[in-house]
Design an enzyme around this catalytic site. Structure first.
Site, short mmCIF file in Angstrom:
data_model
loop_
_atom_site.label_atom_id
_atom_site.label_comp_id
_atom_site.label_asym_id
_atom_site.label_seq_id
_atom_site.Cartn_x
_atom_site.Cartn_y
_atom_site.Cartn_z
N GLU A 30 3.61 9.90 1.92
CA GLU A 30 4.13 8.57 1.58
C GLU A 30 5.59 8.62 1.12
O GLU A 30 6.13 9.70 0.82
CB GLU A 30 3.26 7.91 0.50
N LYS A 92 9.70 -1.53 -2.32
CA LYS A 92 8.39 -0.89 -2.40
C LYS A 92 7.42 -1.73 -1.57
O LYS A 92 7.23 -2.91 -1.84
CB LYS A 92 7.95 -0.82 -3.87
N VAL A 112 0.62 4.12 -1.16
CA VAL A 112 -0.61 4.70 -0.60
C VAL A 112 -1.23 3.71 0.39
O VAL A 112 -1.61 4.07 1.51
CB VAL A 112 -1.60 5.08 -1.72
N ASP A 144 -4.55 -6.81 -12.76
CA ASP A 144 -3.72 -5.86 -12.02
C ASP A 144 -4.57 -4.72 -11.47
O ASP A 144 -4.92 -3.78 -12.18
CB ASP A 144 -2.62 -5.32 -12.94
N SER A 146 -4.55 -2.25 -8.09
CA SER A 146 -3.69 -1.85 -6.97
C SER A 146 -4.34 -2.14 -5.62
O SER A 146 -5.55 -1.93 -5.43
CB SER A 146 -3.39 -0.35 -7.06
N ALA A 147 -3.51 -2.59 -4.69
CA ALA A 147 -3.96 -2.79 -3.31
C ALA A 147 -4.40 -1.46 -2.67
O ALA A 147 -5.07 -1.46 -1.64
CB ALA A 147 -2.85 -3.44 -2.49
N ASP A 148 -4.02 -0.33 -3.29
CA ASP A 148 -4.47 0.97 -2.77
C ASP A 148 -6.00 1.03 -2.70
O ASP A 148 -6.57 1.63 -1.79
CB ASP A 148 -4.00 2.12 -3.68
N LYS A 165 -3.37 8.78 -12.93
CA LYS A 165 -2.76 8.88 -14.25
C LYS A 165 -3.49 7.94 -15.20
O LYS A 165 -3.94 6.87 -14.79
CB LYS A 165 -1.31 8.40 -14.19
N1 PSU Z 1 1.04 6.81 -9.08
C1 PSU Z 1 1.71 7.96 -9.23
N2 PSU Z 1 2.82 8.19 -8.46
C2 PSU Z 1 3.24 7.27 -7.52
C3 PSU Z 1 2.49 6.06 -7.36
C4 PSU Z 1 1.42 5.87 -8.17
O1 PSU Z 1 1.35 8.78 -10.04
O2 PSU Z 1 4.25 7.51 -6.85
C5 PSU Z 1 2.93 5.08 -6.33
C6 PSU Z 1 2.13 5.27 -5.03
O3 PSU Z 1 2.97 4.97 -3.94
C7 PSU Z 1 1.04 4.22 -5.14
C8 PSU Z 1 1.80 3.10 -5.82
O4 PSU Z 1 0.51 3.82 -3.91
O5 PSU Z 1 2.63 3.75 -6.77
C9 PSU Z 1 0.87 2.12 -6.47
O6 PSU Z 1 1.59 1.01 -6.89
P1 PSU Z 1 0.79 -0.28 -7.41
O7 PSU Z 1 0.12 0.16 -8.67
O8 PSU Z 1 1.84 -1.31 -7.63
O9 PSU Z 1 -0.18 -0.65 -6.33
MN MN Z 2 -0.34 -3.74 -9.49
#
Ligand code: PSU
Ligand code: MN
Length: 311
Positions: A30, A92, A112, A144, A146-148, A165
């Site tokens: 990624e 992003k 991701v 909140d 994540s879309a992941d 994390k």
């Molecule tokens: N967590 C990490 N390192 C990262 C990310 C998350 O420890 O680099 C990045 C990844 O690209 C992940 C994104 O897909 O943050 C998630 O963002 P969000 O929580 O806004 O969906």
């Molecule tokens: Mn988010």
């Protein structure tokens, strides 16, 4: 239908295209981790080292990003440098951002979720990174999530990470993945690793001890006709792991600042990542880099086993 249309926006490097056509192993990588996950120049150095490690383990790296509105699987060193130098100026891009960035012909760093989308379009089964997004602490209030996690539920790619994390609520993240039918597989561990540390106190669904078995699980999921992906949680090597108290304190401080400053939406994760790195200095950055190296090596091994299975 939509796949064919989206494919019109996809470019593979010849190396990636040839490897895929010849049933040779490819690992997707990624780019949000480059632009938003680490400071310059370590982000660029890491991304280039990651590609080298994938090759040393017998697979072709396909770093994913959006460049000038084109979905790309495989980047040049110059493009990686550009994404790293521009850092947080690069958009992003998660699932919801893709259509806009493509339509406007912009550059984007893929999360991701969007890296999984591009990998699946390209026909890449394995993707390795550092950490995934998940259910944030306080999500019962902020919503909140994540879309992941949604992407893992619907897109057929095996994602290798070092767990999540504890900026996230790990318990709720596991519950969400269970509901969505995403297998969480601990590589050589019964416990979900917490990124900087090998243990979190939360169990994984299954412990798997070999890349060959991970490949068989991925293959079974495909042949069952299931739409979604799988998550492999690979603990950080012991010698690079951090002291739990040090990292937890930094995370708590970063979370409190995030709250105070009213940061929300897509800014939350990059803010927390940057603050944790600032508070803990080079220790956490070193750990972060090492766990990514460890994950991409495993990703390459899984990809090789999968090709052997399909030969
Ligand atoms: N967590 C990490 N390192 C990262 C990310 C998350 O420890 O680099 C990045 C990844 O690209 C992940 C994104 O897909 O943050 C998630 O963002 P969000 O929580 O806004 O969906
Ligand atoms: Mn988010």
């Amino acid at each position: 239908m939509s796949t064919a249309e989206l494919n019109d926006f996809l470019d593979l490097t010849p190396e990636v295209a040839e490897a895929l056509a010849g049933n040779r192993p490819v690992v997707a990588l990624e780019s949000t981790i480059i632009s938003h996950g680490m400071p310059y120049p370590q982000n660029v150095e890491t991304a280039l080292s990651v590609e080298r490690i994938v090759r040393e383990h017998g697979a072709v790296p396909a770093t994913v990003a959006v460049i000038g509105g084109r979905l790309r699987a495989g980047l040049t060193a110059d493009e990686i440098d550009h994404l790293g130098r521009k850092g947080r100026e690069v958009i992003k891009v998660s699932r919801r951002d893709l259509p806009v960035v493509v339509a406007r012909g912009l550059d984007g760093a893929t999360t991701v979720a969007s890296t999984m989308i591009v990998a699946a379009l390209a026909g890449i089964d394995v993707f390795a990174t550092g950490g995934i997004g998940g259910v944030h602490r306080g999500a019962e209030r902020t919503m909140d999530i994540s879309a992941d996690l949604e992407e893992l539920a619907m897109t057929p790619v095996m994602v290798v990470c070092a767990g999540a994390k504890s900026i996230l609520d790990l318990g709720l993240t596991l519950e969400y993945l269970e509901t969505k039918g995403v297998p969480v597989l601990g590589y050589g561990t019964d416990e979900l690793p917490a990124f900087y540390t090998r243990q979190s106190g939360f169990g994984v669904d299954y412990r798997v001890d070999s890349p060959a078995e991970l490949a068989r699980i991925l293959d079974a999921q495909r042949r069952l006709g299931f739409p979604g992906g799988a998550l492999v949680a690979n603990p950080i090597p012991e010698r690079h792991s951090m002291d739990r108290e040090v990292i937890d304190e930094a995370i708590d401080q970063a979370l409190a600042e995030c709250d105070e400053r009213g940061i929300h939406g897509k800014e939350t994760t990059p803010f927390l990542l940057a603050r944790i790195a600032e508070i803990t200095g080079n220790d956490s950055l070193d750990s972060n880099i090492q766990l990514v190296f460890n994950n991409v090596a495993l990703g390459a091994e899984i990809a090789r086993e999968l090709c052997a299975l399909r030969a």
